[in-house]
Design a protein around this motif. Structure first.
Motif, PDB file in Angstrom:
ATOM      1  N   ILE A  37       8.824 -10.610   2.993  1.00 19.87           N
ATOM      2  CA  ILE A  37       9.884 -10.951   3.952  1.00 19.87           C
ATOM      3  C   ILE A  37      10.172 -12.443   3.902  1.00 19.87           C
ATOM      4  O   ILE A  37      11.328 -12.870   3.834  1.00 19.87           O
ATOM      5  N   LEU A  38       9.115 -13.244   3.937  1.00 23.90           N
ATOM      6  CA  LEU A  38       9.292 -14.691   3.891  1.00 23.90           C
ATOM      7  C   LEU A  38       9.994 -15.122   2.605  1.00 23.90           C
ATOM      8  O   LEU A  38      10.886 -15.981   2.632  1.00 23.90           O
ATOM      9  N   MET A  39       9.624 -14.514   1.488  1.00 23.48           N
ATOM     10  CA  MET A  39      10.264 -14.872   0.223  1.00 23.48           C
ATOM     11  C   MET A  39      11.765 -14.588   0.254  1.00 23.48           C
ATOM     12  O   MET A  39      12.565 -15.382  -0.248  1.00 23.48           O
ATOM     13  N   LEU A  40      12.150 -13.465   0.851  1.00 27.28           N
ATOM     14  CA  LEU A  40      13.580 -13.158   0.993  1.00 27.28           C
ATOM     15  C   LEU A  40      14.265 -14.226   1.848  1.00 27.28           C
ATOM     16  O   LEU A  40      15.361 -14.697   1.517  1.00 27.28           O
ATOM     17  N   LEU A  41      13.615 -14.615   2.947  1.00 27.01           N
ATOM     18  CA  LEU A  41      14.216 -15.595   3.856  1.00 27.01           C
ATOM     19  C   LEU A  41      14.252 -16.997   3.242  1.00 27.01           C
ATOM     20  O   LEU A  41      15.167 -17.769   3.534  1.00 27.01           O
ATOM     21  N   TRP A  42      13.277 -17.328   2.399  1.00 27.62           N
ATOM     22  CA  TRP A  42      13.329 -18.629   1.720  1.00 27.62           C
ATOM     23  C   TRP A  42      14.514 -18.687   0.776  1.00 27.62           C
ATOM     24  O   TRP A  42      15.087 -19.745   0.554  1.00 27.62           O
ATOM     25  N   GLU A  43      14.902 -17.552   0.239  1.00 28.61           N
ATOM     26  CA  GLU A  43      16.084 -17.503  -0.628  1.00 28.61           C
ATOM     27  C   GLU A  43      17.375 -17.440   0.174  1.00 28.61           C
ATOM     28  O   GLU A  43      18.391 -17.999  -0.218  1.00 28.61           O
ATOM     29  N   GLU A  44      17.329 -16.723   1.305  1.00 27.43           N
ATOM     30  CA  GLU A  44      18.538 -16.522   2.110  1.00 27.43           C
ATOM     31  C   GLU A  44      18.151 -16.364   3.579  1.00 27.43           C
ATOM     32  O   GLU A  44      17.921 -15.248   4.063  1.00 27.43           O
ATOM     33  N   ASP A  45      18.071 -17.479   4.269  1.00 27.41           N
ATOM     34  CA  ASP A  45      17.694 -17.478   5.678  1.00 27.41           C
ATOM     35  C   ASP A  45      18.785 -16.811   6.509  1.00 27.41           C
ATOM     36  O   ASP A  45      19.969 -16.899   6.187  1.00 27.41           O
ATOM     37  N   GLY A  46      18.375 -16.100   7.556  1.00 24.81           N
ATOM     38  CA  GLY A  46      19.337 -15.490   8.466  1.00 24.81           C
ATOM     39  C   GLY A  46      19.726 -14.064   8.116  1.00 24.81           C
ATOM     40  O   GLY A  46      20.707 -13.540   8.645  1.00 24.81           O
ATOM     41  N   LEU A  47      18.961 -13.422   7.254  1.00 20.77           N
ATOM     42  CA  LEU A  47      19.254 -12.019   6.918  1.00 20.77           C
ATOM     43  C   LEU A  47      19.082 -11.143   8.153  1.00 20.77           C
ATOM     44  O   LEU A  47      18.278 -11.441   9.031  1.00 20.77           O
ATOM     45  N   SER A  48      19.812 -10.047   8.186  1.00 24.09           N
ATOM     46  CA  SER A  48      19.633  -9.094   9.278  1.00 24.09           C
ATOM     47  C   SER A  48      18.357  -8.290   9.036  1.00 24.09           C
ATOM     48  O   SER A  48      17.899  -8.151   7.895  1.00 24.09           O
ATOM     49  N   GLN A  49      17.838  -7.767  10.117  1.00 22.70           N
ATOM     50  CA  GLN A  49      16.651  -6.926  10.029  1.00 22.70           C
ATOM     51  C   GLN A  49      16.923  -5.722   9.126  1.00 22.70           C
ATOM     52  O   GLN A  49      16.078  -5.337   8.314  1.00 22.70           O
ATOM     53  N   ASN A  50      18.112  -5.157   9.247  1.00 21.18           N
ATOM     54  CA  ASN A  50      18.492  -4.008   8.406  1.00 21.18           C
ATOM     55  C   ASN A  50      18.562  -4.386   6.930  1.00 21.18           C
ATOM     56  O   ASN A  50      18.165  -3.607   6.062  1.00 21.18           O
ATOM     57  N   GLU A  51      19.072  -5.585   6.637  1.00 24.57           N
ATOM     58  CA  GLU A  51      19.186  -6.033   5.252  1.00 24.57           C
ATOM     59  C   GLU A  51      17.801  -6.262   4.650  1.00 24.57           C
ATOM     60  O   GLU A  51      17.558  -5.928   3.490  1.00 24.57           O
ATOM     61  N   ILE A  52      16.885  -6.799   5.432  1.00 24.51           N
ATOM     62  CA  ILE A  52      15.507  -6.988   4.955  1.00 24.51           C
ATOM     63  C   ILE A  52      14.896  -5.629   4.630  1.00 24.51           C
ATOM     64  O   ILE A  52      14.286  -5.452   3.570  1.00 24.51           O
ATOM     65  N   ALA A  53      15.073  -4.660   5.514  1.00 24.82           N
ATOM     66  CA  ALA A  53      14.543  -3.310   5.286  1.00 24.82           C
ATOM     67  C   ALA A  53      15.141  -2.707   4.016  1.00 24.82           C
ATOM     68  O   ALA A  53      14.429  -2.111   3.206  1.00 24.82           O
ATOM     69  N   ARG A  54      16.439  -2.890   3.827  1.00 31.09           N
ATOM     70  CA  ARG A  54      17.110  -2.348   2.643  1.00 31.09           C
ATOM     71  C   ARG A  54      16.583  -2.997   1.364  1.00 31.09           C
ATOM     72  O   ARG A  54      16.244  -2.317   0.405  1.00 31.09           O
ATOM     73  N   ARG A  55      16.482  -4.310   1.354  1.00 29.90           N
ATOM     74  CA  ARG A  55      16.054  -5.017   0.137  1.00 29.90           C
ATOM     75  C   ARG A  55      14.595  -4.727  -0.227  1.00 29.90           C
ATOM     76  O   ARG A  55      14.239  -4.729  -1.398  1.00 29.90           O
ATOM     77  N   LEU A  56      13.772  -4.500   0.780  1.00 37.04           N
ATOM     78  CA  LEU A  56      12.357  -4.203   0.516  1.00 37.04           C
ATOM     79  C   LEU A  56      12.090  -2.704   0.421  1.00 37.04           C
ATOM     80  O   LEU A  56      10.964  -2.291   0.167  1.00 37.04           O
ATOM     81  N   ASP A  57      13.128  -1.919   0.648  1.00 33.61           N
ATOM     82  CA  ASP A  57      13.011  -0.463   0.605  1.00 33.61           C
ATOM     83  C   ASP A  57      11.918   0.029   1.552  1.00 33.61           C
ATOM     84  O   ASP A  57      11.058   0.831   1.182  1.00 33.61           O
TER      85      ASP A  57
END
Length: 144
Positions: free
Chosen positions: A40-60
């Motif tokens: 999760i942190l790695m995703l946010l370091w690349e793109e801060d402010g993602l939605s909770q749903n988008e994080i769930a989608r990207r991490l499956d």
């Protein structure tokens, strides 16, 4: 003839996953983050402010699993959640200063881990592994 235990590719993949997860868990322990929280942190370091749903989608991952991990990261002071201005049913996730600064400690671990895992494996071999794993995933998803 029955397939022998060690001949199942799915078992080998599972065993490799356990080995990889155990290794990175030990390396991240002193930072108080679990391997999946690190994703999760790695995703946010690349793109801060993602939605909770988008994080769930990207991490499956299912949303309840992500909600639990985000709550833990929030309690640790690494992230903060905020209502989405366009959709009040959605939350956006932002790094705190502590969360941003954590990347300085995690990226060297991540780079070293990647180097260890891919040592002695040619780029073409890695591409083939990625292609084969993607096909296996599609095979399983197509049979749900």
């Amino acid at each position: 003839m029955k397939t022998r235990f060690n001949d199942y590719i799915s078992i080998k993949i599972h065993q490799i996953d356990l080995t990889l997860t155990s290794y990175i868990k030990d390396k991240l322990a002193h930072l108080n983050i679990a391997p999946e929280q690190n994703l999760i942190l790695m995703l946010l370091w690349e793109e801060d402010g993602l939605s909770q749903n988008e994080i769930a989608r990207r991490l499956d991952k299912d949303k309840s699993n992500i909600t639990r991990m985000l709550s833990s990261l929030e309690k640790k002071g690494f992230i903060k959640k905020s209502m989405n201005k366009e959709d009040s049913r959605s939350l956006n996730v932002y790094l705190t200063e502590n969360g941003k600064n954590l990347s300085e400690h995690v990226y060297p671990i991540t780079e070293e881990f990647h180097s260890i895992v891919t040592s002695g494996i040619a780029k073409e071999e890695l591409r083939i592994v990625e292609d084969v794993l993607t096909k296996m995933r599609r095979n399983v998803e197509g049979n749900k």
